[in-house]
Write a protein that holds these residues in place. Structure first.
Motif, PDB file in Angstrom:
ATOM      1  N   MET A  99     -12.350 -11.325  23.396  1.00  0.00           N
ATOM      2  CA  MET A  99     -11.734 -12.175  24.070  1.00  0.00           C
ATOM      3  C   MET A  99     -10.003 -12.263  23.308  1.00  0.00           C
ATOM      4  N   ASN A 100      -9.074 -12.301  24.146  1.00  0.00           N
ATOM      5  CA  ASN A 100      -7.788 -12.648  23.530  1.00  0.00           C
ATOM      6  C   ASN A 100      -7.261 -14.036  23.865  1.00  0.00           C
ATOM      7  N   ARG A 101      -7.447 -14.983  23.289  1.00  0.00           N
ATOM      8  CA  ARG A 101      -6.790 -16.224  23.605  1.00  0.00           C
ATOM      9  C   ARG A 101      -5.723 -16.366  22.816  1.00  0.00           C
ATOM     10  N   THR A 102      -4.492 -15.846  23.502  1.00  0.00           N
ATOM     11  CA  THR A 102      -3.301 -16.049  22.771  1.00  0.00           C
ATOM     12  C   THR A 102      -2.354 -16.389  23.866  1.00  0.00           C
ATOM     13  N   ALA A 103      -1.135 -16.950  23.844  1.00  0.00           N
ATOM     14  CA  ALA A 103      -0.089 -17.224  24.659  1.00  0.00           C
ATOM     15  C   ALA A 103       1.224 -17.306  24.113  1.00  0.00           C
ATOM     16  N   GLU A 104       2.169 -16.743  24.786  1.00  0.00           N
ATOM     17  CA  GLU A 104       3.473 -16.885  24.449  1.00  0.00           C
ATOM     18  C   GLU A 104       4.360 -17.468  25.557  1.00  0.00           C
ATOM     19  N   ILE A 105       4.905 -18.442  25.214  1.00  0.00           N
ATOM     20  CA  ILE A 105       5.777 -19.334  26.167  1.00  0.00           C
ATOM     21  C   ILE A 105       7.144 -19.340  25.682  1.00  0.00           C
ATOM     22  N   THR A 106       8.089 -19.281  26.455  1.00  0.00           N
ATOM     23  CA  THR A 106       9.806 -19.501  26.493  1.00  0.00           C
ATOM     24  C   THR A 106       9.967 -20.472  27.411  1.00  0.00           C
ATOM     25  N   ARG A 107      10.911 -21.322  27.072  1.00  0.00           N
ATOM     26  CA  ARG A 107      11.395 -22.417  27.764  1.00  0.00           C
ATOM     27  C   ARG A 107      12.983 -22.790  27.282  1.00  0.00           C
ATOM     28  N   LYS A 108      13.925 -22.475  28.351  1.00  0.00           N
ATOM     29  CA  LYS A 108      15.297 -22.885  27.979  1.00  0.00           C
ATOM     30  C   LYS A 108      15.932 -23.975  28.954  1.00  0.00           C
ATOM     31  N   THR A 109      16.508 -24.833  28.271  1.00  0.00           N
ATOM     32  CA  THR A 109      17.122 -25.780  28.964  1.00  0.00           C
ATOM     33  C   THR A 109      18.594 -26.017  28.393  1.00  0.00           C
ATOM     34  N   ASN A 110      19.251 -27.073  28.968  1.00  0.00           N
ATOM     35  CA  ASN A 110      20.592 -27.416  28.329  1.00  0.00           C
ATOM     36  C   ASN A 110      20.625 -28.051  26.918  1.00  0.00           C
ATOM     37  N   GLU A 111      19.348 -28.270  26.780  1.00  0.00           N
ATOM     38  CA  GLU A 111      19.141 -29.240  25.532  1.00  0.00           C
ATOM     39  C   GLU A 111      18.346 -28.486  24.484  1.00  0.00           C
ATOM     40  N   THR A 112      17.376 -27.541  24.845  1.00  0.00           N
ATOM     41  CA  THR A 112      16.581 -26.762  23.833  1.00  0.00           C
ATOM     42  C   THR A 112      16.413 -25.208  24.493  1.00  0.00           C
ATOM     43  N   GLU A 113      16.117 -24.494  23.279  1.00  0.00           N
ATOM     44  CA  GLU A 113      15.620 -22.962  23.659  1.00  0.00           C
ATOM     45  C   GLU A 113      14.262 -22.900  22.585  1.00  0.00           C
ATOM     46  N   ILE A 114      13.407 -22.598  23.439  1.00  0.00           N
ATOM     47  CA  ILE A 114      12.024 -22.699  22.674  1.00  0.00           C
ATOM     48  C   ILE A 114      11.126 -21.482  22.840  1.00  0.00           C
ATOM     49  N   ARG A 115      10.815 -20.828  21.988  1.00  0.00           N
ATOM     50  CA  ARG A 115       9.669 -19.635  22.192  1.00  0.00           C
ATOM     51  C   ARG A 115       8.498 -20.030  21.125  1.00  0.00           C
ATOM     52  N   VAL A 116       7.322 -20.223  21.774  1.00  0.00           N
ATOM     53  CA  VAL A 116       5.835 -20.481  21.289  1.00  0.00           C
ATOM     54  C   VAL A 116       5.019 -19.367  21.209  1.00  0.00           C
ATOM     55  N   ARG A 117       4.356 -19.106  20.328  1.00  0.00           N
ATOM     56  CA  ARG A 117       3.265 -17.893  20.553  1.00  0.00           C
ATOM     57  C   ARG A 117       1.881 -18.659  19.851  1.00  0.00           C
ATOM     58  N   LEU A 118       0.919 -18.671  20.611  1.00  0.00           N
ATOM     59  CA  LEU A 118      -0.333 -19.357  20.016  1.00  0.00           C
ATOM     60  C   LEU A 118      -1.531 -18.646  20.035  1.00  0.00           C
ATOM     61  N   ASN A 119      -2.101 -18.581  18.866  1.00  0.00           N
ATOM     62  CA  ASN A 119      -3.472 -17.743  18.864  1.00  0.00           C
ATOM     63  C   ASN A 119      -4.443 -18.845  18.487  1.00  0.00           C
ATOM     64  N   LEU A 120      -5.578 -18.810  19.456  1.00  0.00           N
ATOM     65  CA  LEU A 120      -6.595 -20.067  19.210  1.00  0.00           C
ATOM     66  C   LEU A 120      -7.670 -19.578  18.281  1.00  0.00           C
ATOM     67  N   ASP A 121      -7.689 -18.182  18.039  1.00  0.00           N
ATOM     68  CA  ASP A 121      -8.782 -17.737  17.198  1.00  0.00           C
ATOM     69  C   ASP A 121      -8.128 -17.213  15.856  1.00  0.00           C
ATOM     70  N   GLY A 122      -7.249 -17.897  15.039  1.00  0.00           N
ATOM     71  CA  GLY A 122      -6.421 -17.327  14.152  1.00  0.00           C
ATOM     72  C   GLY A 122      -7.070 -17.601  12.865  1.00  0.00           C
ATOM     73  N   THR A 123      -6.114 -17.560  11.715  1.00  0.00           N
ATOM     74  CA  THR A 123      -6.581 -17.978  10.146  1.00  0.00           C
ATOM     75  C   THR A 123      -5.900 -19.351   9.817  1.00  0.00           C
ATOM     76  N   GLY A 124      -4.985 -19.866  10.448  1.00  0.00           N
ATOM     77  CA  GLY A 124      -4.287 -20.839  10.031  1.00  0.00           C
ATOM     78  C   GLY A 124      -3.003 -20.430   9.549  1.00  0.00           C
ATOM     79  N   VAL A 125      -2.337 -19.381  10.242  1.00  0.00           N
ATOM     80  CA  VAL A 125      -0.789 -18.905   9.673  1.00  0.00           C
ATOM     81  C   VAL A 125       0.191 -19.644  10.527  1.00  0.00           C
ATOM     82  N   SER A 126       1.005 -19.993   9.963  1.00  0.00           N
ATOM     83  CA  SER A 126       2.408 -20.592  10.651  1.00  0.00           C
ATOM     84  C   SER A 126       3.864 -20.104  10.312  1.00  0.00           C
TER      85      SER A 126
END
Length: 195
Positions: free
Chosen positions: A1-28
């Motif tokens: 099971m692959n419990r990961t997600a990648e989300i990108t959001r851009k507004t006039n105030e911020t530009e954000i990309r987040v990639r999250l793995n729920l079954d990781g090892t604590g790497v940031s």
């Protein structure tokens, strides 16, 4: 099971990309432009065993509010996507975490229904460039984007750095507990049959 997600959001105030793995090892690998927030998210990852990448560009020339809040929105959306149907997860998690003189309780329910109950105070207005009042805004954004019931309670302590760090670490440990799979759970853990 692959419990990961990648989300990108851009507004006039911020530009954000987040990639999250729920079954990781604590790497940031986090760069929000706010060193203290990066430090808090690193603690969340390490103690919750989540892998997180976050690239954030915000209007920090204004203040940190938009950057912190929008990072919470995108993180919450990534969490919601990574959880998928929420079938088989324990759903609930809690942690009482000590940090020197500070004691923080975090309890959460991945119910699909957003709610934040906040009972924490910061004596300092800023922590290394971060307005402390935006920490609540981060968690408010996470709860509403992810569909999570979250209670954060400062039970003791006064050092603002310790309070903030205990909040993020206890959140990591509580979320780690809640996202775990239990083979005894058929479907979702609800008498309704759905979350």
């Amino acid at each position: 099971m692959n419990r990961t997600a990648e989300i990108t959001r851009k507004t006039n105030e911020t530009e954000i990309r987040v990639r999250l793995n729920l079954d990781g090892t604590g790497v940031s690998r986090v760069d929000t432009g706010i060193g203290f927030l990066d430090h808090m998210l690193a603690g969340f990852c390490k103690h919750g065993f989540f892998d997180l990448e976050a690239e954030v560009k915000g209007d920090l020339h204004v203040d940190t509010h938009h950057t912190v809040e929008d990072t919470g929105i995108v993180f919450g959306n990534a969490l919601k996507q990574a959880l998928g149907t929420r079938e088989g997860i324990v759903r609930y998690g809690s942690c009482i975490l000590p940090m020197d003189e500070t004691l923080v309780l975090c309890a959460l329910d991945l119910s699909g229904r957003p709610y934040l109950r906040w009972n924490a105070e910061f004596e300092a207005e800023r922590l290394e460039g971060l307005e402390t009042e935006t920490i609540r805004e981060f968690f408010y954004a996470v709860t509403y984007s992810a569909g999570m019931n979250l209670h954060i309670r400062q039970m003791d302590g006064g050092n603002s750095h310790h309070v903030a760090e205990a909040i993020f670490k206890s959140f990591g440990k509580a979320l780690d507990m809640a996202v775990k799979h239990d083979e005894r759970i058929g479907g979702v853990l609800s008498t309704k049959g759905k979350l």
